[in-house]
Structure formats: C-alpha cells, structure tokens
Design an enzyme around this catalytic site. Structure first.
Site, short mmCIF file in Angstrom:
data_model
loop_
_atom_site.label_atom_id
_atom_site.label_comp_id
_atom_site.label_asym_id
_atom_site.label_seq_id
_atom_site.Cartn_x
_atom_site.Cartn_y
_atom_site.Cartn_z
CB CYS A 90 -50.88 -51.35 -3.48
SG CYS A 90 -50.69 -49.57 -3.71
NE ARG B 216 -58.47 -48.17 -0.16
CZ ARG B 216 -57.17 -48.42 -0.23
NH1 ARG B 216 -56.35 -47.92 0.68
NH2 ARG B 216 -56.69 -49.19 -1.19
CG ASP C 4 -50.09 -52.80 0.19
OD1 ASP C 4 -50.55 -53.64 0.98
OD2 ASP C 4 -50.61 -51.69 -0.01
CG ASP D 132 -54.54 -53.54 4.94
OD1 ASP D 132 -54.24 -52.78 4.00
OD2 ASP D 132 -53.71 -53.97 5.75
CG ASN E 274 -53.95 -42.61 -0.88
OD1 ASN E 274 -52.91 -42.05 -0.52
ND2 ASN E 274 -53.98 -43.90 -1.16
CD GLU F 101 -58.47 -51.95 1.39
OE1 GLU F 101 -57.97 -52.82 0.65
OE2 GLU F 101 -57.82 -50.97 1.81
CD GLU G 209 -56.57 -45.46 -3.01
OE1 GLU G 209 -56.68 -44.22 -3.09
OE2 GLU G 209 -55.67 -46.02 -2.37
CG HIS H 257 -57.88 -46.04 5.10
ND1 HIS H 257 -57.60 -47.22 4.45
CD2 HIS H 257 -56.73 -45.31 5.08
CE1 HIS H 257 -56.34 -47.21 4.04
NE2 HIS H 257 -55.78 -46.07 4.43
CG ASP I 86 -53.95 -49.30 5.09
OD1 ASP I 86 -55.10 -49.75 5.17
OD2 ASP I 86 -53.22 -49.46 4.09
CE1 TYR J 20 -53.28 -43.97 5.88
CE2 TYR J 20 -51.48 -43.85 4.29
CZ TYR J 20 -52.63 -44.47 4.76
OH TYR J 20 -53.12 -45.59 4.14
#
Length: 366
Positions: free
Chosen positions: A190, A227, A124, A155, A280, A182, A257, A180, A153, A109
C-alpha cells in the site's frame, strides 16, 4: 485469376490431411499471390472505414444517436471539457459502489487495498493479481454502464511490458474508464505504508509505454494515470522527473503518492501544469488531510478517497457484531428492511426486466 476465384477454387484451397498436400497448396498460393492481376485486384479493394474509437459509432451517420457512450469516453470528456474537480469515493465491492451511486457521485474509484481486503481478506501486499482486480472492476463498472465512470487501481501492471499490455486490454474490455499504474517493485505494498521500494525510472517508463501502446492499439479513451511512489525513498525532484517522463510518453494524468505537506501537493500541481494531477486522499495515512475545497483550489483535477467506504464499513460491522455478541441483537434501524437494501442493489430494475419480457414472477410484488 480473380480474388473470388482464388478463394473458392477447390484445387487451390481445400481440406488437407497430409503435410504433402499442405506444401502443394502453399506453393500454388504463392504463385497466385505473385500474379500481377491478383495484386491489382487487391489494391482496388476499398478498406472499411474504422472510427478512431468505439464511441465514434455514437453519430447520426450510423443511425445510433442513442447508443451507449463508454465510461472511458465520459471520463475523458470530464477531464477535457470542464475544469471541475472529479471526486471519486473509494468503493471496494458491489454494495459500496451501489451506495456511492445512490448518493450521486459523478465517478467512482475501485481501491486495490479495498479489493484485497474484501475479496481476499488480506492486506494490500501485492496479493491481489490481475484476475482479482479485473473481475472486481468489471462487476463494479457494469452495475450501471450509463452510471459514473470507474477508475481502478492496476498496481504495477502485474508483470513486464507484455503483461502490462494484457492488463490494460483486460481493463478496457471490462469497461473500466481509467486506471493508475505505478513504479513500485512487483512485491509492492500500500502506498501509505513505510518501506516502499521503486524500480528504476526506465523500467517505470517501459510500463507506461506498454500501457499507452495497448490503449492506442485498442483505440480506447481509457485514462492512463502514471503514479510514482518514489517520494518516500528518492525525494520530490525524482518524482517530478519520473512524472514528466511518463507525461512525455503519453500518460493522461499524473499521481504523486504520499505528499508529506499541503504545500508540497500544491507545488506539484504548479510544477507539472497544465498536465492534470490526481490526488489520493487517505485519512490517517502518510499525507495530511486535504479537503475537496482545498484540492480544487490547488488545481487538482481528480481526487480519490481510497478508504472512504472500507474504513467506515469495518467500524460499523465490528460495532454491530460486538452488540450482537453482547446483547444478542443486531439492532438494525427500522427503515432498513431487506427490500430497502435490495432496492439499493437494483431490485426494481431487475423486476422491470421480467415484467417487460412478459414474465409473471413479480406479478404479486415482493
């Protein structure tokens, strides 16, 4: 007039240097296209047989039984053909990825937080964008194209639907196996920090539709992971609603998440079954520690450890630098020579390329 004649007649198609000539040629072509014989010839052309995705070429009929199977297809098969929990350590650069490969993990990942920290030296906070993430993911995914598939990721997708589609296409071309995307606002942070804000559900669905569309157009097996970060502000039921909507659009896997309890994590798997869920696990983050054995028992299908290499690396580097400052020596263990470190990074493979090509750069070793 035949199709071949249409394509080669100089009085129909030729280099032009004036707008008048261009207009004349267009008019002639219109007349040709309207001709019944042209339409008949066009209808008799055999369309090429195109496989549903690039990995369909891995077939005896193509004479390519040993051809490369993409990481995307391998990850898809891991999800479809087994019930195993896919454990993915978070890697943030080439060395951490090499270490994970050496240990023998089945998948990796690429953490957005780790990429931002290692590549940019920043927190982040939506600072890393598509260029940073795609370039980093491409490097990691191609360290060993036959190695563990890489989930990365993405985002928020870095913009509206057009940009999301472009981001997905970029990841596919880079060799990423899954990603993923989101529902945080563009000015995101983050997932294990406080103060998160999410976009309306419909805007989230637009991102999922755009991602799914890009995946379909490119006939890719890349795993689309939806996500939601809505738990912190909108609650569990809204998270379920958003994930179910994403599932119905065509997302392959869900990710809620920031679970606040183990019971909540287990319930999410039940509420969304049989749709596969990703967990996660960020130790010392917003969620309680859940082990791989517990996640397997709950029924999660993928488990990522975003800070698995980033946090220990910081501790080790800092302690080493403190020793250097205080004692004037690094104190590296005796068996970790430069050669040994380079071997982790593919030294022998690189040497074999030169030798097999007839080179003599390594005739005397290293």
């Amino acid at each position: 007039m035949s199709l071949t004649e249409t394509m080669i007649r100089p009085d129909i198609i030729k280099d032009t240097h004036s707008s008048r000539q261009v207009l004349d040629n267009i008019a002639k072509l219109k007349n040709i296209f309207a001709d019944e014989s042209f339409s008949k010839a066009l209808s008799q052309l055999d369309a090429p047989s195109i496989p549903p995705n690039p990995t369909s070429f891995v077939d005896e009929s193509y004479g390519m039984t040993d051809a490369l199977v993409t990481g995307a297809t391998r990850l898809k098969n891991m999800l479809s053909n087994t019930n195993e929990l896919i454990i993915c350590p978070g890697v943030y650069d080439g060395l951490s990825a090499r270490a994970a490969m050496e240990v023998g993990f089945d998948a990796l990942y690429m953490t957005g937080a780790g990429t931002t920290a290692s590549r940019l030296g920043m927190a982040d906070l939506a600072i890393a964008q598509l260029h940073d993430m795609k370039e980093h993911a491409e490097m990691i995914a191609n360290l060993d194209p036959n190695g563990p598939p890489l989930i990365a990721d993405m985002d928020t997708g870095y913009g509206g639907p057009i940009m999301v589609a472009n981001s997905v296409a970029s990841y596919i071309r880079a060799g990423v196996a899954g990603f993923h995307i989101e529902d945080q606002i563009q000015n995101k942070r983050c997932g294990h920090l406080a103060g998160k804000k999410v976009v309306p559900a419909e805007e989230f669905y637009q991102r999922i539709r755009a991602a799914k569309g890009a995946k379909t157009r490119l006939r890719s097996d890349i795993t689309l992971i939806a996500r939601t970060d809505a738990l912190q502000t909108l609650g569990y039921e809204e998270c379920l609603r958003r994930l179910k909507g994403a599932r119905d659009i065509g997302a392959d896997v869900g990710l809620l998440e920031g679970f606040t309890t183990k019971e909540q994590a287990a319930q999410a798997v039940k509420d969304l079954a049989p749709w596969p869920l990703l967990l996660n696990m960020v130790e010392n983050g917003a969620s309680p520690v859940i082990t791989t054995a517990e996640a397997r028992e709950m029924g999660f299908r993928i488990m990522i450890f975003s800070f698995a290499s980033l946090a220990p690396a910081y501790v080790a580097i800092r302690n080493t630098l403190l020793r250097l400052k205080a004692e004037g020596v690094v104190g590296t263990c005796e068996d970790l020579t430069p050669r040994r470190l380079f071997e982790v990074c593919g030294l022998k493979d690189s040497m074999s390329i030169d030798i097999e090509a007839g080179g003599i750069a390594f005739a005397e070793g290293v």
